[in-house]
Enzyme design. Structure first.
Site, PDB file in Angstrom:
ATOM      1  N   GLY A 180       0.806  -1.217   0.000  1.00  0.00           N
ATOM      2  CA  GLY A 180       0.000   0.000   0.000  1.00  0.00           C
ATOM      3  C   GLY A 180       0.840   1.267   0.000  1.00  0.00           C
ATOM      4  CB  THR A 181       3.808   2.288   1.967  1.00  0.00           C
ATOM      5  OG1 THR A 181       3.138   2.096   3.223  1.00  0.00           O
ATOM      6  CG2 THR A 181       4.743   3.472   2.063  1.00  0.00           C
ATOM      7  CG  ASN A 214      -5.967   3.836   8.412  1.00  0.00           C
ATOM      8  OD1 ASN A 214      -6.307   4.857   7.810  1.00  0.00           O
ATOM      9  ND2 ASN A 214      -4.913   3.816   9.203  1.00  0.00           N
ATOM     10  CD  GLN A 217      -7.604  -0.849   6.639  1.00  0.00           C
ATOM     11  OE1 GLN A 217      -8.359  -1.797   6.875  1.00  0.00           O
ATOM     12  NE2 GLN A 217      -6.358  -0.824   7.090  1.00  0.00           N
ATOM     13  CB  SER A 243      -2.077  -3.188   1.067  1.00  0.00           C
ATOM     14  OG  SER A 243      -1.175  -3.908   1.865  1.00  0.00           O
ATOM     15  CB  SER A 244      -1.133  -8.645  -0.724  1.00  0.00           C
ATOM     16  OG  SER A 244      -0.933  -8.237  -2.038  1.00  0.00           O
ATOM     17  CG  HIS A 245      -0.093  -6.516   4.884  1.00  0.00           C
ATOM     18  ND1 HIS A 245      -0.274  -6.182   6.204  1.00  0.00           N
ATOM     19  CD2 HIS A 245       0.252  -5.373   4.255  1.00  0.00           C
ATOM     20  CE1 HIS A 245      -0.050  -4.879   6.359  1.00  0.00           C
ATOM     21  NE2 HIS A 245       0.270  -4.370   5.185  1.00  0.00           N
ATOM     22  CB  THR A 260      13.763  -9.067 -10.920  1.00  0.00           C
ATOM     23  OG1 THR A 260      14.994  -8.744 -11.577  1.00  0.00           O
ATOM     24  CG2 THR A 260      13.282 -10.443 -11.333  1.00  0.00           C
ATOM     25  CB  CYS A 274       1.071   3.854  11.294  1.00  0.00           C
ATOM     26  SG  CYS A 274       0.805   2.875   9.860  1.00  0.00           S
TER      27      CYS A 274
END
Ligand SMILES: Cc1ncc(COP(=O)(O)O)c(C=O)c1O
Length: 377
Positions: free
Chosen positions: A69-70, A149, A178, A198-200, A236, A322
């Site tokens: 995300g960042t 968030n 979110q 964001s995947s996590h 890569t 955060c």
């Protein structure tokens, strides 16, 4: 352990983990290599890109896999502002964005852009009049998150984008970190130009995510080198992460209705319980995504409650992961003008569809005991 901190991160889905391991084992070639092994790996990467593009209603060459995300938010802010700077230098960003937007926007100011901040009301929601006041004909970029968030507040994206489209040539970026998997998110449903995922946060792997652009939109690169990801993100491409991201995106998309129902039922069980305590103020507004409930106990510091719950194996957080290790007050709560008695005590419970009603019922018992000790309610 009862884990109610899913807005900070989620547990990896077993299917995502399986995909990650399998791709690492079988397709670990460099997808840019011209030999057959590289070619096969690239095919897999392109099919992952295609899957994500179909879900988001755009073309595959507008999906850029990133480190999360960042990075996607930084790419959107710098990449879009730089791409469209010939049209103007004015940028609008909401006051309640994630730091990865706010800090990037502050950097833009150092590079000669004029950034203004869109305020929110006491529910933490943007009022369209605020956008009307700030939008100009030379505004080139508007960045507004879909779901906050810290509070779960859903922002009126359709209303904002309709006004922006009618009154400027600005491009619209939406941080959907979110909201993806909780609300419908794609270019067909929401009239925006760029979307961050964001995947996590959706049971994928940390260190992966994507920026998606609407068809025909363009962005300037931030990383320069070998020209991977259509020249937008050199380096890569980590195929196992990209394919796992596609898997997490597909699972979140396919199970959206069912997952949202589970989380809604969980929070509907929880909210009346929390508000039955006279010292508790609900911070999340009525118009919130179903996975976040934030509240505050009057005159009690958030850390006190977090530690007391942790001793009973219940994991929650202050308003955001955060800011939870920082002593400064959250910019989101400040923007909402939360009163002094409550602002230091905000706790966020955030759920995923793997949470259960049984956990909520256990939580209620534990929380009632904790409140007796810390507050006497
Ligand atoms: C709304 C929002 N945007 C962006 C991010 C950053 O995502 P990542 O952790 O993948 O860098 C977060 C993470 O907490 C978030 O909640």
């Amino acid at each position: 352990m009862i884990y109610f901190d899913n807005s900070a991160t989620t547990k990896v889905h077993p299917e995502v983990m399986k995909t990650f391991v399998a791709v690492n084992e079988k397709f670990w070639a460099n997808p840019a290599s011209i030999h057959e092994f590289g070619h096969q790996t690239n095919e897999l990467l392109q099919s992952a890109r295609k899957q994500v593009a179909e879900i988001l209603h755009t073309s595959p060459n507008k999906i850029y896999f990133t480190s999360g995300g960042t990075e996607s938010n930084n790419l959107a802010i710098f990449g879009l502002a730089n791409k469209y700077k010939t049209r103007g230098r004015h940028v609008l960003v909401s006051e309640i964005e994630h730091p990865s937007i706010l800090e990037a926007a502050k950097q833009l100011m150092k590079n000669g852009f004029e950034v203004e901040w869109i305020p929110v009301n006491s529910d933490g929601i943007i009022v369209i009049d605020a956008v009307k006041k700030l939008l100009r004909t030379d505004t080139i970029l508007v960045s507004v998150m879909h779901v906050n968030n810290e509070t779960g507040a859903i922002q009126p994206i359709q209303e904002i984008s309709a006004y922006v489209r009618q009154n400027s040539r600005a491009v619209i970026h939406m941080d959907a970190v979110q909201s993806f998997g909780k609300l419908p998110v794609h270019f067909g449903a929401l009239d925006v130009d760029a979307i961050t995922i964001s995947s996590h946060k959706i049971h994928g792997l940390k260190g992966s995510g994507l920026l998606a652009l609407k068809q025909f939109m363009e962005v300037e690169p931030m990383l320069f080198g070998g020209g991977q990801e259509s020249g937008i993100r050199s380096g890569t491409t980590p195929v196992p992460l990209a394919v796992s991201t596609a898997k997490a995106v597909r699972l979140a998309h396919d199970n959206l209705q069912e997952n949202a129902k589970t989380m809604k039922e969980i929070t509907e069980n929880l909210i009346p319980f929390l508000t039955s305590f006279p010292s508790i103020k609900l911070i999340s507004p009525t118009n919130r995504a179903s996975h976040i409930v934030s509240f505050s106990v009057r005159k009690i510091k958030g850390e006190v409650l977090i530690n007391a719950l942790q001793q009973k194996n219940v994991i929650v957080s202050t308003s955001s992961a955060c800011s939870s290790r920082q002593t400064t007050t959250s910019h989101v709560l400040k923007a909402m003008h939360i009163q002094d008695d409550y602002i230091k005590g905000v706790i966020r419970l955030s759920f995923s569809a793997i949470n259960t009603q049984e956990e909520i019922n256990q939580f209620k018992k534990i929380f009632t005991n904790v409140m007796k000790v810390i507050k006497g309610d």
